[in-house]
Design a protein around this motif. Structure first.
Motif, short mmCIF file in Angstrom:
data_model
loop_
_atom_site.label_atom_id
_atom_site.label_comp_id
_atom_site.label_asym_id
_atom_site.label_seq_id
_atom_site.Cartn_x
_atom_site.Cartn_y
_atom_site.Cartn_z
N VAL A 36 5.16 0.35 7.21
CA VAL A 36 4.75 1.74 7.18
C VAL A 36 4.36 2.15 8.60
O VAL A 36 3.59 1.44 9.26
CB VAL A 36 3.56 1.98 6.22
CG1 VAL A 36 3.16 3.45 6.21
CG2 VAL A 36 3.90 1.51 4.82
N ASP A 78 5.55 7.65 8.89
CA ASP A 78 5.40 7.77 7.44
C ASP A 78 4.07 8.44 7.08
O ASP A 78 3.99 9.16 6.09
CB ASP A 78 5.46 6.39 6.79
CG ASP A 78 6.80 5.72 6.98
OD1 ASP A 78 7.82 6.32 6.60
OD2 ASP A 78 6.83 4.59 7.52
N TYR A 169 3.97 8.90 1.53
CA TYR A 169 3.45 8.17 0.37
C TYR A 169 2.37 8.98 -0.32
O TYR A 169 1.68 9.80 0.32
CB TYR A 169 2.87 6.82 0.81
CG TYR A 169 3.91 5.87 1.36
CD1 TYR A 169 4.65 5.04 0.52
CD2 TYR A 169 4.16 5.81 2.73
CE1 TYR A 169 5.60 4.17 1.02
CE2 TYR A 169 5.11 4.94 3.25
CZ TYR A 169 5.82 4.13 2.39
OH TYR A 169 6.77 3.27 2.89
N THR A 225 0.74 3.08 -0.76
CA THR A 225 2.01 2.65 -0.17
C THR A 225 2.88 1.88 -1.15
O THR A 225 3.93 1.36 -0.77
CB THR A 225 1.75 1.78 1.08
OG1 THR A 225 1.00 0.61 0.71
CG2 THR A 225 0.98 2.56 2.13
N GLY A 226 2.45 1.80 -2.41
CA GLY A 226 3.30 1.22 -3.45
C GLY A 226 3.21 -0.27 -3.62
O GLY A 226 4.01 -0.86 -4.34
N ARG A 412 3.16 -3.48 4.88
CA ARG A 412 2.44 -2.95 3.72
C ARG A 412 1.65 -4.04 3.03
O ARG A 412 2.14 -5.17 2.86
CB ARG A 412 3.43 -2.34 2.71
CG ARG A 412 3.96 -0.98 3.14
CD ARG A 412 4.71 -0.31 2.01
NE ARG A 412 5.99 -0.95 1.76
CZ ARG A 412 6.78 -0.67 0.74
NH1 ARG A 412 6.40 0.21 -0.17
NH2 ARG A 412 7.93 -1.27 0.59
#
Length: 413
Positions: A36, A78, A169, A225-226, A412
Motif C-alpha cells: 500500500v 493508495d 481502501y 486494507t483488506g 499490508r
C-alpha cells in the motif's frame, strides 16, 4: 463530532504513461500486489477568503490545482493525506477536486479515482474568544491577522489550512477519532510558554482554560486494507515554529503537537488523552499505524525545537524510512543561501523555503510507519531541473506548492 465521509463510486482508468512521465525518474514504479502506498502532500491550496477554494475548484481551470493533481496522478498513492486544503462543511472542495482535477487526466497522465474521502473541522480560523497573542485584546470578528492570531489556530476564517484524506481502501468512519478540542494544558508536562523577562506564564488563566493543543487537528483514521487489521493513519499539521515572539509559543506548541503522536503510540503513554467524543487513551497496543503530515519540523535545521521531530524519528515503535530525492539536493546547491549551512542531508528535504531571509529548504513532511509495517520503497517527488516533470514543482514562484509529495510503500499487515 462533525465530519464528512464521502463515497465516490468510480473505477480507476488504466492508460499508458505519456512519454514525459515514462522518461522521468521522479515517477515511481507501482507498488507490489501486497503493498500500500501511503503519501502526504501539503498542496498549498488554501485561499485567503472563505469559499474561494470551492469556487475555484468548481471549474477545471485552476492551473495550480491541475499541477497538484498531475503530481498525484504520477505518484498514484493508495492513501493520501492532503494538508492546506480549506475545509467546508458540505465537503464540496474535496469532491470538486476529485471530479474536476483528479478524475481528469492532466497533461496525458492517467486519471485517478479515490472511492473514499474523509474530512472534518479544524481549529484554524476558529475564534477562541480570548487574547492568545498577548496584545491585550481578544479579536472575535473573522478577517485580518489580529483575528487569526487569536483563533485556536492561525487562520483568517474557520477551516483555512484544513486537511483531507483520500483513499483507495475503505475508511472505517465509525472508528475515526479526532482530537480537535483537546486542551494543551491537559498534556502533562506541556511546554507551555513563559515570558522570558518575568518568568511568568505567557498565556492567561482564561486563555489556558480554552486553548487547544492542535493548531489544525489530530486525526486517527483507520484504513481497511483488506488484510484483517486496519492501518491507523495518524494525520496532523502542527503549527510552524515561527511567527511568534521571545516566548516562542509556536516553537513550544509545534513540539507538543508532535509529542501528542509520540505519546499516542506508546502503550500507557497516552492515558491523559481524550478524543472529541470523550473516549480516553491512546492507540491500542500492537495496532499498525502510519504517522503522516506536514509536521513543520526538521531534525537538524530550521527554527524548531531541537527535539521536536526526533520524538518520532527515534521512537521505538516508529521507523524512519528516509524518503529522498535528487531534486532536493540539486535545489539546495542551486539556491545556496541558508542551505549552505545546513547539517541535514538535502536529499531528504521536502519543502522549498526562502533561503535569504528564511530557513532554506527543510525536511518537514513525513510518512512514518510503525515497525509492524515493513517498507518496500519510498521517495520525495522533487524532479531535477533536467527532468521533464520539473515544470510541476519548479522554483519560486511555484507552479504547485512549496512542499513536495512524500510517499512510502508498505507491506499490508
Amino acid at each position: 463530532m462533525a465530519s464528512t465521509a464521502t463515497l465516490v463510486l468510480a473505477a480507476s482508468a488504466l492508460t499508458a504513461l505519456p512519454s514525459s512521465a515514462a522518461e522521468s525518474p521522479s515517477v515511481p514504479t507501482p507498488p507490489g500486489a501486497h503493498e500500500v502506498r501511503f503519501a502526504t502532500f501539503n498542496t498549498a491550496l488554501e485561499r485567503g477568503e472563505q469559499g474561494a477554494l470551492v469556487e475555484e475548484l468548481a471549474t477545471p481551470d485552476s492551473e495550480q490545482a491541475r499541477n497538484v493533481a498531475e503530481i498525484i496522478q504520477h505518484v498514484r498513492p493508495d492513501v493520501l493525506l492532503v494538508n492546506e486544503f480549506d475545509y467546508d462543511e458540505e465537503g464540496a472542495g474535496p469532491r470538486l477536486f476529485q471530479d474536476n482535477y483528479l478524475s481528469v487526466g492532466q497533461s496525458g497522465a492517467a486519471p485517478i479515482e479515490y472511492p473514499y474521502v474523509y474530512t472534518a473541522p479544524v481549529n484554524t480560523g476558529v475564534a477562541s474568544g480570548v487574547d492568545l497573542n498577548g496584545d491585550g485584546r481578544a479579536v472575535t470578528e473573522p478577517g485580518g491577522p489580529d483575528y487569526a492570531e487569536d483563533a485556536f489556530g492561525y487562520g483568517l476564517f474557520p477551516g483555512q489550512y484544513g486537511m483531507v484524506v483520500y483513499s483507495m481502501y475503505p475508511i472505517v468512519t465509525d472508528e475515526v477519532r479526532t482530537f480537535q478540542n483537546f486542551r494543551w494544558a491537559d498534556m502533562p508536562d506541556a511546554l507551555l510558554p513563559t515570558d522570558p523577562e518575568t518568568g511568568e506564564p505567557f498565556y492567561s488563566e482564561e486563555a489556558l482554560e480554552v486553548l487547544r493543543l492542535s493548531s489544525k487537528s489530530h486525526w486517527d483514521v483507520p484504513i481497511d486494507t483488506g488484510r484483517g487489521r486496519p492501518v491507523h493513519l495518524l494525520a496532523s499539521h502542527p503549527t510552524p515554529p515561527t511567527f511568534d515572539g521571545p516566548e516562542r509559543r509556536n516553537v513550544a506548541r509545534n513540539h507538543d503537537e508532535i509529542r501528542f503522536w509520540a505519546d499516542y503510540v506508546t502503550p500507557r503513554g497516552a492515558s491523559y488523552v481524550y478524543d472529541d467524543r470523550g473516549v480516553r487513551g491512546g492507540l491500542a497496543p500492537g495496532s499498525p499505524f502510519v504517522i503522516a503530515g506536514d509536521l513543520n519540523a526538521d531534525p537538524n535545521d530550521g527554527d524548531g525545537h531541537p527535539e521536536a521531530v526526533t520524538q518520532l524519528l527515534e521512537h521505538r515503535h516508529v521507523v524512519d524510512v528516509r524518503p529522498s530525492s535528487q531534486g532536493g539536493r540539486g535545489a539546495a546547491q542551486r539556491q545556496g543561501g541558508a542551505n549552505e549551512d545546513h547539517e541535514g542531508d538535502p536529499e531528504l528535504d521536502s519543502a522549498d523555503f526562502n533561503d535569504v531571509p528564511g530557513p532554506g529548504n527543510l525536511r518537514v513532511d513525513y510518512v512514518l510507519p510503525s515497525r509492524s509495517l515493513p517498507a518496500r520503497g519510498s521517495g520525495v517527488f522533487w524532479p531535477t531541473v533536467d527532468d521533464p516533470l520539473f515544470r510541476l514543482t519548479g522554483d519560486y514562484p511555484f507552479p504547485s506548492s512549496d512542499h513536495r509529495l512524500v510517499w512510502v510503500d508498505l507491506l499490508r499487515p
